[in-house]
Structure formats: C-alpha cells, structure tokens
Scaffold this motif. Structure first.
Motif, PDB file in Angstrom:
ATOM      1  N   GLU A 267      -4.949   5.740  -0.472  1.00 39.72           N
ATOM      2  CA  GLU A 267      -4.067   6.867  -0.779  1.00 39.72           C
ATOM      3  C   GLU A 267      -2.909   6.942   0.209  1.00 39.72           C
TER       4      GLU A 267
ATOM      5  N   ILE B  16      -9.176  13.389 -10.648  1.00 40.10           N
ATOM      6  CA  ILE B  16     -10.088  14.028  -9.703  1.00 40.10           C
ATOM      7  C   ILE B  16      -9.748  15.508  -9.537  1.00 40.10           C
ATOM      8  N   GLU B  17      -8.453  15.817  -9.439  1.00 42.93           N
ATOM      9  CA  GLU B  17      -8.026  17.213  -9.299  1.00 42.93           C
ATOM     10  C   GLU B  17      -8.367  18.015 -10.550  1.00 42.93           C
ATOM     11  N   GLU B  18      -8.231  17.390 -11.715  1.00 44.59           N
ATOM     12  CA  GLU B  18      -8.583  18.079 -12.960  1.00 44.59           C
ATOM     13  C   GLU B  18     -10.074  18.405 -12.997  1.00 44.59           C
ATOM     14  N   ARG B  19     -10.904  17.458 -12.544  1.00 41.04           N
ATOM     15  CA  ARG B  19     -12.353  17.687 -12.527  1.00 41.04           C
ATOM     16  C   ARG B  19     -12.718  18.795 -11.547  1.00 41.04           C
ATOM     17  N   LYS B  20     -12.052  18.824 -10.400  1.00 36.95           N
ATOM     18  CA  LYS B  20     -12.314  19.875  -9.420  1.00 36.95           C
ATOM     19  C   LYS B  20     -11.943  21.243  -9.989  1.00 36.95           C
ATOM     20  N   ALA B  21     -10.784  21.310 -10.655  1.00 35.58           N
ATOM     21  CA  ALA B  21     -10.335  22.564 -11.242  1.00 35.58           C
ATOM     22  C   ALA B  21     -11.281  23.033 -12.339  1.00 35.58           C
TER      23      ALA B  21
ATOM     24  N   LEU C 134      -6.201  10.125  -8.878  1.00 32.87           N
ATOM     25  CA  LEU C 134      -6.129  11.355  -8.090  1.00 32.87           C
ATOM     26  C   LEU C 134      -5.911  12.572  -8.984  1.00 32.87           C
ATOM     27  N   GLU C 135      -5.075  12.413  -9.991  1.00 37.91           N
ATOM     28  CA  GLU C 135      -4.838  13.510 -10.935  1.00 37.91           C
ATOM     29  C   GLU C 135      -6.115  13.855 -11.696  1.00 37.91           C
TER      30      GLU C 135
END
Length: 203
Positions: free
Chosen positions: A20, A151-156, A148-149
């Motif tokens: 990253e 991963i952020e969607e899954r976290k949200a 990364l996008e």
C-alpha cells in the motif's frame, strides 16, 4: 529479483502495508534520495522506500531486508510475476512480457488522454484503461486501489449491520417479562399505620 520474504495467505489476498505504501513513495527510476546518478529501482518492503543499488546493498540488503526489483518496460516500471507472486496475489492484472519473462506494470496506466490498446476487449475496473479479457486491471496500483475499496465497503457494511442489530435489540421488549402483579395486592413489609390510634386505658 526478490529476496526471500515469508508472507501469510491473508497478506497475499489483501493488501500488505508495504505494498500500500509503495505508491506513496517516490516513483521507480526517479532520483535516489542521496542524490546519486543511479536509478532508484529497488523497493525495500521493510523500510518501505525506493532506493538505488548502492543504498540497497549498504543499508537494506546487508540487514537482511526483503527487496523487490522493478524493471523498465517501454519506459514504465514493471515487476516480474515470478517475484510478485511469492508475496501477493497478482491475478487479474494484465500480463505482458519483457525478455521472455512475464511482468505486470506497477503504476496505473489509464488517464484522460490514455485509453489503452484499440484491440482491448475489456477495461480496467479502476481507471478504464483498455486491456485484454479476462484481465480486470491494467496494473498493480489499480488492483490495490480496488482491493482497498472493497475492504472499506466490507468494514462499512459490518458496522451498519452491528448498528442495525443494536437498534433492534433496543426497540424490542424483554421476552421474559415478570409475572403480572395481582390487582390490589400489596408488597409492603410493614403494615400501614392505624388511621385512628387507640388511647391507652386509664388506671
């Protein structure tokens, strides 16, 4: 060339920190930080910086750090698949060949004035650069951005599910309600005080 580096399966399928941060570092084949004339084409995955050959040998390789080597193809930095696949899942990226070795480009290729090959029958999911199916990305950078996008969607989504679950718990009445109190029944421990107290008898 890649010096030996152990990598877990989670790091291979996700985005390890060193990868990253590769794109926040100076570009490959740019000027080295110490001002020497040698191209900076080595990336230390421990220190997470791009360095020239001299600094790589003196400050990084000598300490046993893991090193990725970038190669130039058509003036653009690329990584050999044989090196990259040891530490990260590169699948889905458009593959090219340099000196009979398969490579993938490091940086995003698409842009306002770059649409890719006219023979491309697919587009990079990140920058829309024309590539060949069944590839999904034109470069390592574009796949990193997409992962990364995701991963952020899954976290949200996980956070939203936790909030909805909490709201449902708060709104529901208790399932095991106490038995109803019988009408008129009192739970006083002491009897009520007499309304008309009696006088003591006179002697």
């Amino acid at each position: 060339m890649l010096e030996t580096m152990e990598c877990s399966q989670d790091e291979k399928t996700g985005v390890p920190t060193w990868l990253e941060r590769m794109f926040a570092a100076s570009k490959f084949y740019g000027a080295c930080e110490d001002g020497c004339l040698k191209p900076a084409k080595y990336y230390c995955t421990v220190c997470m910086i791009i360095v020239c050959e001299d600094r790589m040998e003196q400050d990084h390789k000598s300490r046993g750090h893991s090193i990725l080597t970038a190669y130039k193809s058509s003036g653009v930095a690329a990584l050999r698949i044989e090196d990259l696949q040891q530490v990260w899942d590169w699948t889905g990226i458009q593959q090219y060949t340099i000196n009979r070795r398969p490579i993938v480009y490091v940086n995003q290729k698409g842009g306002i004035h770059r649409s890719g090959s006219p023979n491309g029958d697919a587009k990079c999911k990140t920058c829309q650069y024309k590539i060949l199916a069944p590839s999904n990305f034109c470069s390592v950078e574009c796949k990193v951005k997409a992962v990364l996008e995701k991963i952020e969607e899954r976290k949200a989504e996980a956070l939203n599910q936790a909030r909805r679950k909490l709201e449902m718990t708060d709104s529901e009445s208790p399932s095991d309600a106490p038995a109803k109190i019988a009408a008129g029944k009192s739970f006083r421990k002491r009897p009520r005080k007499q309304s008309n107290p009696r006088r003591s008898p006179l002697f």
